[in-house]
Scaffold this motif. Structure first.
Motif, short mmCIF file in Angstrom:
data_model
loop_
_atom_site.label_atom_id
_atom_site.label_comp_id
_atom_site.label_asym_id
_atom_site.label_seq_id
_atom_site.Cartn_x
_atom_site.Cartn_y
_atom_site.Cartn_z
N ILE A 108 89.37 18.03 19.45
CA ILE A 108 89.35 16.76 20.70
C ILE A 108 89.96 15.34 20.03
CG2 ILE A 108 87.21 14.99 21.26
CD1 ILE A 108 85.85 17.86 21.70
N GLU A 109 89.16 15.18 18.18
CA GLU A 109 89.69 13.96 17.86
C GLU A 109 90.95 14.01 17.93
OE1 GLU A 109 86.06 13.38 14.65
OE2 GLU A 109 87.98 14.72 14.03
N ASP A 110 91.59 14.85 17.28
CA ASP A 110 93.40 15.23 17.63
C ASP A 110 93.77 14.91 19.14
OD1 ASP A 110 93.68 15.25 14.65
OD2 ASP A 110 93.83 17.98 14.86
N VAL A 111 93.72 14.88 19.94
CA VAL A 111 94.15 14.91 21.28
C VAL A 111 93.73 13.27 21.54
CG1 VAL A 111 93.87 15.87 23.40
CG2 VAL A 111 94.00 17.15 21.43
N SER A 112 92.34 13.13 21.58
CA SER A 112 92.22 11.52 22.06
C SER A 112 92.49 10.65 21.34
CB SER A 112 90.28 12.45 22.02
OG SER A 112 90.05 11.61 20.53
N GLY A 113 92.68 10.62 19.50
CA GLY A 113 93.10 9.64 19.03
C GLY A 113 92.38 9.52 18.19
N ARG A 114 90.52 9.54 18.62
CA ARG A 114 89.92 9.05 18.22
C ARG A 114 89.32 9.95 17.04
NH1 ARG A 114 86.82 6.77 23.44
NH2 ARG A 114 86.27 4.33 22.59
N THR A 115 87.85 8.96 16.10
CA THR A 115 87.49 9.54 15.50
C THR A 115 85.90 9.75 16.05
OG1 THR A 115 88.92 9.14 13.75
CG2 THR A 115 86.63 9.63 13.37
#
Length: 120
Positions: A108-115
Motif C-alpha cells: 500500500i505504501e508503494d502504490v500510494s507513495g506514502r509511508t
C-alpha cells in the motif's frame, strides 16, 4: 444525533490510529483519558475540542487538516456514507500473520507513495 462533521472526524481519528497500529488505550494514555472517551470520539458521539484535535494530530503524526480531508458539505454529509479506506484498514488490522500484514502495508505504501509511520 451526532453532527456529520463529528462523525467524519471520528472516522478519520480511527483510521489514523489503526494505521499507526495503536489501540484506543494507547492514544487515551497519551491524552490522560479513558479508552471509552476515544471510542466516543471515534463514533462521533462526543465532539473533539480544537486543542484535543491538535494533540491527536501530534500523537498520530498527521496534520490537523487530515481530520477534515474528504469532507465535502457538512450539511449534506450522510452518516451512512461508506468509508472504504476504513474498511481496508479494518481488514488489514484483522490479519493475524504479522509478516503478511507487513507485506500488505508495504504494498500500500508503494502504490500510494506514502509511508505509514509505525508506533513505538
Amino acid at each position: 444525533m451526532s453532527h456529520p462533521v463529528d462523525i467524519h472526524v471520528g472516522r478519520k481519528l480511527k483510521q489514523a490510529r489503526t494505521l499507526r497500529r495503536m489501540s484506543q488505550t494507547d492514544v487515551a494514555r497519551q491524552l490522560k483519558l479513558s479508552f471509552q472517551q476515544i471510542q466516543k470520539y471515534e463514533i462521533g458521539s462526543n465532539r473533539i475540542a480544537a486543542s484535543r484535535l491538535y494533540d491527536l494530530s501530534r500523537i498520530l503524526q498527521v496534520p490537523t487538516s487530515y481530520f477534515f480531508e474528504g469532507l465535502t458539505d457538512a450539511d449534506s454529509a450522510q452518516e451512512s456514507t461508506r468509508d472504504h479506506g476504513l474498511d481496508i484498514v479494518n481488514a488489514v488490522a484483522s490479519i493475524e500473520d504479522e509478516q503478511i500484514k507487513s507485506r500488505i502495508v508495504t504494498f500500500i505504501e508503494d502504490v500510494s507513495g506514502r509511508t505509514v509511520a509505525k508506533s513505538a
